[in-house]
Design a protein around this motif. Structure first.
Motif, short mmCIF file in Angstrom:
data_model
loop_
_atom_site.label_atom_id
_atom_site.label_comp_id
_atom_site.label_asym_id
_atom_site.label_seq_id
_atom_site.Cartn_x
_atom_site.Cartn_y
_atom_site.Cartn_z
N TYR A 665 3.08 0.96 5.09
CA TYR A 665 2.50 -0.14 5.35
C TYR A 665 3.97 -0.71 4.06
N LEU A 666 4.14 -0.49 2.79
CA LEU A 666 5.45 -0.90 2.63
C LEU A 666 6.42 -0.21 2.84
N LEU A 667 6.03 0.77 3.37
CA LEU A 667 7.41 1.54 4.58
C LEU A 667 7.77 0.95 5.34
N TRP A 668 7.37 0.79 6.15
CA TRP A 668 6.77 -0.36 7.07
C TRP A 668 7.75 -1.52 7.14
N VAL A 669 7.32 -1.91 6.20
CA VAL A 669 7.78 -3.59 5.49
C VAL A 669 9.43 -3.38 5.50
N LEU A 670 8.95 -2.30 4.44
CA LEU A 670 11.23 -2.84 4.04
C LEU A 670 12.05 -2.08 5.46
#
Length: 682
Positions: A665-670
């Motif tokens: 999820y952090l990767l997609w947000v970034l």
């Protein structure tokens, strides 16, 4: 509850209970339960005798008990039914109980060994219950219900040996022909109810007297009611069922032809006599008179012993109806009572003869000859002395010979007919009907006696095996022959030439409630003045009939064959029953069958096959087109399933994103932030 009403109820409860027991458990009872039905009818006979004795002791011509109850209430109108007990009721209950009781006893010997023995006695009980219901009813509604039950039970009894096609056909014929008359009766009942608002006799009489029903409508209503009597009492042209009813067991013939079913029609028009108009009574008189002569002509040439008696019954019923039509209804009912005894006796005697013939043919191993054909009989006088004596007495009675009961009642009818013609010369044909039937009755009845008991049989060896019937069959013969003697109807007087006994005293004529009709006093006065000439003429014609039969069939001075040849076409018409059955078959039955086949063709071959089935074919084809092309291929496959597949595809893609792992999820947000930043910079 009035004790007399309670006694009356027993006439319904006892035979109905016997019927239920016989039908459900009769086969499992000792003697197959015949004692149940016999016991029930003998109990009703004891009650009838007790009521009759009380009637004689009280000596009240105006005795009457009339009780009604509300059956149902529909607000705007109610239906009441109930019970009427008067002197006529008591006499009829006694007649039915005597004949029915003797039929039950006689049947023990006659029906012994029959595989449906218990069912037979159950049907007898149902018949007795139905007939008692007609006699006790005080209204048209319950009379109609019991009327139809009589029709049902007679159908069951006439067609009792249904494995024979002739018996099954006779039962159906009786049922269907009676339905024709019953439809007319039903219309008449509705007309009277519409006019008076009630089915009760008392309300009908009061309503007609007050003008609730009058004129032509009252005449039509009366004739419609009479149509029911035409069917039940076998009047022309609905008489054709009665001779065929001979296919039933001989005791059934006695029960139907003597005092019960056929008497119901006469009893009905006697009960309703006050509301018949002059025109309706005239129609009744001509139908009865013509039937009396017409049937007597047919009886003269018949060779089946039971068929002769059947047409004799039709003729005697015509006498009774003729009497009602001429206003002498008390005499007509009197003949019903006397006829019950001697006609039941005649049928029992014929059954005794047939029983003996069956035995003789069995011994001779002859299964082809007809045991009911008069031409096969002869010389039985010394072999069957009880049967011969009792049948001779009954024959004297029906022929109107003095010292017999039939002389009294026939003389009263002929006097009434003669008086009517004297007051209305335009109707002089009516006494011709009456006296013409009288001479023929004497002739054909003594023809039967001479052919059966005198001379020689067709095969001499038959006499070797002829014997008297058992006592269980001969005892009813003796009782009925005794009841055919005048003294039982003239008491307390012993004058064999006068009918002024207990019956004429206790059964008084009533006045018509229709304006313009002759009063009871006027009718009685006319009959009184015509009594002597009617008696003289009736004695002459009866003597001539007997003498002619004596010359032809006993002394052989006149050849019956040559007489038949000289009569030519008249003999042919008589022998073939005026081709009534053939006429009905050709002009009514066959066209009805052709019409029904045509309707069936239209219904099945055209309407069902092309219209109904066509609609089904079109609907089926449309359903396939709609179901496969549109519903399945387009709606289901393209739209509904397409939406499902699309949802599944997007769902599968989202499942790659929605992994449940925080670092993803952090990767997609970034990644999203970087994309947004690039877009803004650009």
């Amino acid at each position: 509850m009035d004790v007399r009403i309670l006694y009356g109820s027993l006439f319904l409860i006892l035979p109905l209970l016997a019927f239920v027991i016989q039908i459900f458990v009769g086969n499992r009872l000792p003697r197959k339960g015949d004692w149940v039905s016999i016991g029930a009818v003998l109990l009703t006979l004891c009650i009838a005798i007790a009521m009759f004795a009380v009637m004689l002791v009280y000596d009240d011509p105006h005795f009457k008990v009339d009780k009604s109850i509300e059956w149902f209430n529909l607000g705007s109108w109610t239906v009441e039914i109930g019970m009427l007990i008067d002197n006529i009721t008591i006499v009829m209950l006694l007649v039915v109980a005597v004949v029915s009781g003797l039929v039950h006893i006689y049947s023990v010997g006659y029906m012994a060994g029959d595989p449906r023995y218990s069912r037979y006695f159950g049907y007898l009980s149902l018949f007795t219950f139905s007939m008692n219901g007609i006699v006790l009813s005080n209204n048209l509604f319950s009379i109609y219900m019991f009327w139809e039950l009589v029709g049902l039970s007679s159908y069951l009894l006439i067609g009792f040996w249904f494995e024979k096609d002739s018996a099954a056909d006779a039962g159906k014929k009786a049922f269907l022909v009676n339905r024709i008359g019953d439809i007319g009766m039903f219309i008449g009942i509705l007309l009277f109810f519409t006019g008076t608002g009630s089915f009760l006799f008392t309300d009908l009489f009061e309503g007609v007297a007050n003008g609730a029903l009058s004129g032509s409508l009252l005449t039509i209503a009366g004739i419609c009611i009479f149509l029911g009597a035409v069917g039940k009492s076998a009047q022309f042209p609905l008489h054709v069922w009665l001779p065929d009813a001979m296919e039933g067991p001989t005791p059934v013939s006695a029960l139907i032809h003597a005092a019960t079913m056929v008497a119901a029609g006469v009893y009905l028009i006697v009960r309703l006599f006050p509301i018949f108009t002059v025109d309706a009574l005239t129609v009744i008189a001509y139908v009865g008179g013509f039937t009396a002569l017409f049937s007597a002509i047919i009886a003269v040439t018949q060779n089946d012993i039971k068929r002769v008696l059947a047409y004799s019954t039709v003729s005697q019923l015509g006498y009774m109806v003729l009497a009602v039509g001429t206003g002498a209804y008390v005499a007509g009912l009197f003949h019903l009572v006397t006829h019950a005894a001697f006609k039941a006796g005649l049928f029992f005697c014929s059954g005794s003869v047939i029983h003996a013939m069956h035995h003789a043919y069995h011994k001779l191993n002859d299964h082809e000859s007809d045991p009911q054909d008069l031409r096969n009989m002869g010389g039985f006088k010394d072999k069957m002395k009880i049967t011969y004596t009792t049948m001779l007495i009954a024959t004297l009675a029906i022929s109107g010979v003095p010292f017999m009961s039939g002389f009294l009642s026939k003389d009263a009818i002929l006097a009434g007919t003669l008086a009517f013609a004297q007051h209305h010369p335009e109707h002089s044909l009516l006494p011709v009907f009456g006296f013409g039937a009288a001479i023929l009755t004497a002739f054909y009845m003594f023809r039967l006696i001479f052919m059966t008991f005198h001379g020689k049989p067709a095969r001499r060896e038959i006499l070797d095996h002829i014997h008297e019937s058992p006592s269980v069959m001969t005892t009813p013969l003796v009782i009925l022959a005794t009841l055919s003697i005048f003294i039982f109807y003239t008491l307390p007087f012993a004058n064999p030439f006068s009918d002024h006994g207990w019956y004429m005293h206790l059964v008084e004529p009533v006045n018509s409630v229709v304006a313009g009709n002759p009063t009871a006093h006027e009718i009685e006065e006319g009959i009184h003045h015509a009594h002597l000439p009617a008696m003289i003429i009736s004695l002459i014609v009866a003597g001539l009939g007997i003498f002619l039969a004596f010359l032809v069939y006993l002394r052989k001075r006149i050849s019956a064959e040559k007489m038949a040849q000289r009569m030519g076409i008249m003999y042919k018409f008589s022998f073939n029953k005026f081709f009534m059955d053939e006429i009905y078959q050709k002009y009514l039955v066959n066209p009805s069958i052709i019409f029904s086949k045509a309707v069936g063709f239209l219904d099945w071959d055209l309407y069902d096959k092309y219209i109904i089935n066509g609609f089904a074919w079109v609907t089926k084809r449309l359903s396939r087109i709609i179901g496969i092309k549109y519903d399945y291929d387009i709606l289901d496959q393209k739209i509904v399933d397409g939406v499902g597949r699309s949802t599944h595809f997007f769902g599968a893609g989202l499942r790659l994103i929605q992994t449940g792992k925080l670092q993803n999820y952090l990767l997609w947000v970034l990644g999203g932030i970087i994309i947004i930043f690039i877009i803004q910079v650009m």
